[in-house]
Design a protein around this motif. Sequence first.
Motif, mmCIF file in Angstrom:
data_model
loop_
_atom_site.group_PDB
_atom_site.id
_atom_site.type_symbol
_atom_site.label_atom_id
_atom_site.label_comp_id
_atom_site.label_asym_id
_atom_site.label_seq_id
_atom_site.Cartn_x
_atom_site.Cartn_y
_atom_site.Cartn_z
ATOM 1 N N TRP B 83 1.000 -1.203 -0.001
ATOM 2 C CA TRP B 83 -0.081 0.175 0.107
ATOM 3 C C TRP B 83 0.877 1.392 0.194
ATOM 4 O O TRP B 83 0.455 2.130 -0.537
ATOM 5 C CB TRP B 83 -0.997 -0.052 1.048
ATOM 6 C CG TRP B 83 -0.875 0.035 2.429
ATOM 7 C CD1 TRP B 83 -0.782 -1.058 3.479
ATOM 8 C CD2 TRP B 83 -0.331 1.351 3.031
ATOM 9 N NE1 TRP B 83 -0.441 -0.412 4.780
ATOM 10 C CE2 TRP B 83 0.016 0.936 4.553
ATOM 11 C CE3 TRP B 83 -0.244 2.841 2.816
ATOM 12 C CZ2 TRP B 83 0.276 1.960 5.652
ATOM 13 C CZ3 TRP B 83 0.295 3.695 3.772
ATOM 14 C CH2 TRP B 83 0.267 3.357 5.243
ATOM 15 N N VAL B 84 1.891 1.198 0.739
ATOM 16 C CA VAL B 84 2.885 2.280 0.470
ATOM 17 C C VAL B 84 3.352 2.502 -0.732
ATOM 18 O O VAL B 84 3.307 3.565 -1.525
ATOM 19 C CB VAL B 84 4.265 2.276 1.455
ATOM 20 C CG1 VAL B 84 5.276 3.472 1.242
ATOM 21 C CG2 VAL B 84 3.940 2.231 2.916
ATOM 22 N N GLY B 85 3.693 1.486 -1.447
ATOM 23 C CA GLY B 85 4.112 1.492 -3.175
ATOM 24 C C GLY B 85 3.109 1.931 -3.751
ATOM 25 O O GLY B 85 3.334 3.149 -4.627
ATOM 26 N N THR B 86 1.795 1.674 -3.632
ATOM 27 C CA THR B 86 0.779 2.281 -4.472
ATOM 28 C C THR B 86 0.580 3.561 -4.410
ATOM 29 O O THR B 86 0.197 4.456 -5.102
ATOM 30 C CB THR B 86 -0.738 1.458 -4.086
ATOM 31 O OG1 THR B 86 -0.501 0.140 -4.473
ATOM 32 C CG2 THR B 86 -1.937 2.083 -4.666
ATOM 33 N N CYS B 87 0.786 4.013 -3.096
ATOM 34 C CA CYS B 87 0.516 5.607 -2.824
ATOM 35 C C CYS B 87 1.594 6.348 -3.394
ATOM 36 O O CYS B 87 1.281 7.463 -4.016
ATOM 37 C CB CYS B 87 0.486 5.797 -1.276
ATOM 38 S SG CYS B 87 -0.931 5.292 -0.438
ATOM 39 N N LEU B 88 2.804 5.713 -3.402
ATOM 40 C CA LEU B 88 3.888 6.523 -3.872
ATOM 41 C C LEU B 88 3.848 6.657 -5.525
ATOM 42 O O LEU B 88 4.023 7.725 -6.100
ATOM 43 C CB LEU B 88 5.216 6.055 -3.475
ATOM 44 C CG LEU B 88 5.678 6.190 -2.166
ATOM 45 C CD1 LEU B 88 6.977 5.563 -1.650
ATOM 46 C CD2 LEU B 88 5.646 7.608 -1.556
ATOM 47 N N VAL B 89 3.458 5.467 -6.084
ATOM 48 C CA VAL B 89 3.224 5.346 -7.479
ATOM 49 C C VAL B 89 2.140 6.351 -8.059
ATOM 50 O O VAL B 89 2.236 6.970 -8.952
ATOM 51 C CB VAL B 89 2.970 3.949 -7.916
ATOM 52 C CG1 VAL B 89 2.587 3.909 -9.614
ATOM 53 C CG2 VAL B 89 4.227 3.019 -7.671
ATOM 54 N N MET B 90 1.114 6.364 -7.015
ATOM 55 C CA MET B 90 -0.035 7.243 -7.533
ATOM 56 C C MET B 90 0.415 8.641 -7.645
ATOM 57 O O MET B 90 -0.024 9.395 -8.284
ATOM 58 C CB MET B 90 -1.189 7.065 -6.520
ATOM 59 C CG MET B 90 -2.024 5.694 -6.706
ATOM 60 S SD MET B 90 -2.742 5.799 -8.501
ATOM 61 C CE MET B 90 -1.664 4.348 -8.955
ATOM 62 N N LEU B 91 1.108 9.066 -6.538
ATOM 63 C CA LEU B 91 1.578 10.475 -6.454
ATOM 64 C C LEU B 91 2.400 10.860 -7.680
ATOM 65 O O LEU B 91 2.093 11.888 -8.342
ATOM 66 C CB LEU B 91 2.523 10.519 -5.076
ATOM 67 C CG LEU B 91 3.029 12.137 -4.773
ATOM 68 C CD1 LEU B 91 1.843 12.727 -4.427
ATOM 69 C CD2 LEU B 91 4.233 11.966 -3.823
ATOM 70 N N VAL B 92 3.362 9.999 -8.048
ATOM 71 C CA VAL B 92 4.222 10.063 -9.296
ATOM 72 C C VAL B 92 3.183 10.379 -10.666
ATOM 73 O O VAL B 92 3.384 11.422 -11.269
ATOM 74 C CB VAL B 92 5.054 9.181 -9.630
ATOM 75 C CG1 VAL B 92 5.768 9.575 -10.865
ATOM 76 C CG2 VAL B 92 6.095 9.197 -8.581
#
Lengths: 314, 315
Positions: B83-92
């Motif tokens: 979920w941390v990865g998803t949040c960061l990817v979505m930010l980019v």
Amino acid sequence: MEQVGVRMPVAQSVHAARLAHKRARRLKESAIEAVLFLCALSAVATTVAIVVILLYESLGFFEVVSLREFLTGTVWTPLFTNPQYGVLPLVAGTVTTAGVALVVAVPLGLVTAIYLSEFAPHGVRETVKPFLELLEGVPTVVYGYFALLFVTPLLQKLMPELPGFNMLSPGIVIGIMIIPYVSSVSEDAMRAVPMSLREGSYAMGATRFQTAIKVVLPAALSGVVAAFILGISRAVGETMVVAVAAGQQPNFTFNPTESAATITAYIVQVALGDLPHGSIAYQSIFAAGLVLVLMTLAFNVIGHLLRRSFRERY
Amino acid sequence: MRTDAPQPPRSAELAAMRELIRRHKRADIVFGLVGLVCMMVGVVTLLVLFVDLMIDGLPRFSRDFFMNFPSRHAERAGILSAWVGTCLVMLVTMVAAVPLGVAAGIYLEEYAPKNWVTDLIEINVTNLAGVPSIVYGLLALGLFVYIFGLGQSIATAGLTLALLILPVIIVTTREAIRAIPVAIREAAYGVGATRWQVVADHVLPYSIGGIMTGVIIGLARAIGETAPLITVGALTFIAFLPPSPLRSEAPYVSFEWLLSPFTVLPIQMFNWVSRPDEKFLLNAAATGIVIIVATLAMNALAIWLRYRLRKRIKW
């Protein structure tokens, strides 16, 4: 504030300042326009990049594998020690799952569209359509889970000899997944049929059902066909449902009860392993991708042409 | 055509005609029911899918599930890195796709002259919307990973998904802008505003709601995308978090996380679905609930937003 409408004699310096201001303003405007234009051009750049990358990597592939072997071979085993590169098994898997999807989506989508466009009361349409839109929003990997662990066991109760991985269950799930798309495009086409045609039909004493089938549907036919073709294009490009539920073994068969790999599932399978950049197996996924792009492009172009020709008629 | 007065039909003929009418009316009702049933197939599937996921996955929900890394032991495995990865990817994705897509939409709607370049751009946007998502993965693998040398990183993933949702954002931006009456623009031009002043002070503020709807729908689609990220080479087993973007000493922010390897929720789910051990399937179901709730919530928000805006704005 200066007065409007009355020409006042202005000093030379004020005049020059105003001109400079105007020039700066015009420069800023054209700079902004250029930036916006470049942003819009990114769409073209993306297409070009897709084509160049696919062609470039595929060229390396076709230096080793002849086009003839690629297009007519019936065995696809690029990861074996004695590799063979016939793409037909992957194409067969893709066509079969898309075919099953179509068998599900065409009747259901068409009847739904006729119902929504000609029969449904306003309230029903406004309530149900958002739900149908949500159906499109569900992530495909979740549909894969659903196909593997709900639909396949269900089908196995009807057909006890069905293997755990098969093309039937992902095909059905993809079919249900593309219903909203097929029905909304066909509904658009039917709603574009002028009211006067329906009124003429009603005046002759036709019922709603007769009007829908014999007047509206034929008039909207090219739009409806476009909906199916765009639906096929989606089914062909669908990846996760087949990667999860159809098995990943290339298998030259058109029998939906067998397991097989599609073009997309093969790309996923190879990408999961760690392949060295530049190897023939690495390049093979680009060749497979090229076939996929050409297939979907053909369907998309036909679909859009049909849709456009229909829109222009009324 | 007969000129004399119509004869009253004989009773046999009348009965036959009435029977015909009755039959046609019955066909109408039958088709109405069939249509209702067909339409409900999709809605019922959605419900069944949701309930099925809930039954399998809900018991796995706990604080640990969200705060643990994936593990070889199904009971101890969690989705923290996912979920941390998803949040960061979505930010980019958001940072890359929103300005680019909105700017492209503004250009096509407010600036573009009618010529072949504009036609070319429009055809490309339409076509890109129909390109299968996995092809974007291949593009990213060749371009971002190897030519740009970004590696299999969060930046690559974010940019890939940004390209993927660009057509969605462009199309919805255009629709939102098109809904603004021409009179508003003419009034602004009439008092001497430049094109950019019209866009920045009038067109954008009035269409911001519609544009937001498009952005949310695009991001909801990106959050569930799996195939392109697998192609890019997202790892399925990540037992660490990317370096923190905040630092205790100057310059306080760091962008190291952009080049960190990652996993995201759908890939974690795919990984667990493809394992034979049944306990992992329960983890997959639980992850599925998280993804589906996130996307459905975003979609619902977008639908609600669109509905609200349609009601509020009266030209």
